[in-house]
Design a protein around this motif. Structure first.
Motif, PDB file in Angstrom:
ATOM      1  N   UNK A   1       0.683  -1.002   0.417  1.00 21.22           N
ATOM      2  CA  UNK A   1       0.209   0.567   0.030  1.00 21.22           C
ATOM      3  C   UNK A   1       0.771   1.156   0.039  1.00 21.22           C
ATOM      4  N   UNK A   2       0.255   2.303  -0.670  1.00 14.39           N
ATOM      5  CA  UNK A   2       1.061   3.678  -0.390  1.00 14.39           C
ATOM      6  C   UNK A   2       0.651   4.549  -0.066  1.00 14.39           C
ATOM      7  N   UNK A   3       0.474   6.333   0.202  1.00 16.32           N
ATOM      8  CA  UNK A   3      -0.406   7.061   0.588  1.00 16.32           C
ATOM      9  C   UNK A   3       0.878   8.167   0.571  1.00 16.32           C
ATOM     10  N   UNK A   4       0.530   9.698   0.328  1.00 21.20           N
ATOM     11  CA  UNK A   4       0.901  11.318  -0.479  1.00 21.20           C
ATOM     12  C   UNK A   4       0.401  12.425   0.490  1.00 21.20           C
ATOM     13  N   UNK A   5       0.679  12.694   1.271  1.00 22.43           N
ATOM     14  CA  UNK A   5       0.550  13.926   1.980  1.00 22.43           C
ATOM     15  C   UNK A   5       1.588  13.929   3.301  1.00 22.43           C
ATOM     16  N   UNK A   6       0.360  15.270   4.383  1.00 22.72           N
ATOM     17  CA  UNK A   6       1.239  15.130   5.146  1.00 22.72           C
ATOM     18  C   UNK A   6      -0.035  14.274   5.910  1.00 22.72           C
ATOM     19  N   UNK A   7       0.923  13.244   7.081  1.00 23.92           N
ATOM     20  CA  UNK A   7      -0.219  12.418   7.806  1.00 23.92           C
ATOM     21  C   UNK A   7      -0.852  11.474   7.219  1.00 23.92           C
ATOM     22  N   UNK A   8      -0.138  11.011   5.498  1.00 22.67           N
ATOM     23  CA  UNK A   8      -0.979  10.311   4.744  1.00 22.67           C
ATOM     24  C   UNK A   8      -0.394   8.599   5.602  1.00 22.67           C
ATOM     25  N   UNK A   9      -1.478   7.586   5.786  1.00 24.93           N
ATOM     26  CA  UNK A   9      -1.109   6.448   6.129  1.00 24.93           C
ATOM     27  C   UNK A   9      -1.043   5.530   4.957  1.00 24.93           C
ATOM     28  N   UNK A  10      -0.274   4.440   5.015  1.00 19.52           N
ATOM     29  CA  UNK A  10      -0.368   3.334   4.148  1.00 19.52           C
ATOM     30  C   UNK A  10      -0.553   2.632   5.250  1.00 19.52           C
ATOM     31  N   UNK A  11      -1.743   0.929   5.019  1.00 19.59           N
ATOM     32  CA  UNK A  11      -1.861  -0.076   5.997  1.00 19.59           C
ATOM     33  C   UNK A  11      -1.579  -0.992   5.390  1.00 19.59           C
ATOM     34  N   UNK A  12      -0.802  -1.783   5.226  1.00 17.48           N
ATOM     35  CA  UNK A  12      -1.037  -2.746   4.937  1.00 17.48           C
ATOM     36  C   UNK A  12      -1.977  -4.324   6.101  1.00 17.48           C
TER      37      UNK A  12
END
Length: 208
Positions: free
Chosen positions: A194-205
């Motif tokens: 999983x990938x996330x971008x930005x302030x306080x972005x959350x990537x969850x596996x």
């Protein structure tokens, strides 16, 4: 008046009585067919099929006796008795297959419960001060840990044992934002990314 001669009918011996013909004894063959058929109906049903074992065995025995009587001329339902043999044998085969299947499932479950796996959690990206939370299962017990990664990449390798081999990993980007990616592999096989971008972005596996 002249003497009279009495006329007496000659003695006829009574004809021997013929024994009444015996009635055909069809009860065993019929009972075998009915019992075997009920067992066959129950045999494919999980759990309930356990009661099929005695039914198909009794049906097999009764049907065999019914066939034997029919061959000797003591019964007239040979076809029904043979049908009872057939349905009882089919039910018995299904019961045996269930035992084999359950035995294999139990063996596989036991092997899985005692096997060890290598779980690797990885977090990559350019985010700074990422907060990483990961959980794992070992011998049926769950544990959760949290670490702060000033820079990425981050990696954690765990040895787990039991039916449940994996857990979860979540990466939360710091206030300055950036990109975070998580990846989970178990015994070298990739299970989740999983990938996330930005302030306080959350990537969850999770959920693998």
């Amino acid at each position: 008046m002249r003497g009279q001669h009495s006329m007496t009918a000659p003695y006829q011996p009574a004809a021997p009585q013929q024994p009444a013909p015996s009635q055909p004894r069809n009860g065993l063959g019929t009972a075998g067919f009915v019992t075997g058929l009920i067992g066959l109906v129950f045999s494919p049903i999980p759990i309930v099929g356990m009661i099929a074992w005695p039914l198909v065995i009794v049906g097999l025995v009764l049907s065999a006796l019914g066939v034997s009587r029919a061959v000797k001329g003591e019964a007239t339902n040979k076809g029904l008795s043979i049908a009872g043999l057939v349905v009882s044998v089919v039910g018995l085969v299904i019961c045996i297959l269930w035992v084999v299947a359950f035995g294999k499932a139990a063996d596989d479950l036991n092997k899985a419960a005692n096997s060890e796996a290598t779980v690797v959690y990885e977090v990559t990206g350019d985010a700074k001060d990422a907060s990483i939370t990961y959980s794992s299962f070992d011998n049926g017990a769950a544990s959760t840990n949290q670490e702060q990664a000033a820079t990425l990449p981050w990696k954690k390798e765990l040895k787990t044992k039991g039916i449940l081999k994996g857990g979860s990993v979540t990466a939360l980007a710091g206030p300055d934002g950036g990109t975070v990616s998580c990846k989970v592999t178990i015994d070298g096989v990739e299970k989740k990314t999983a990938t996330a971008t930005g302030p306080a972005a959350m990537a969850s596996c999770t959920g693998f």
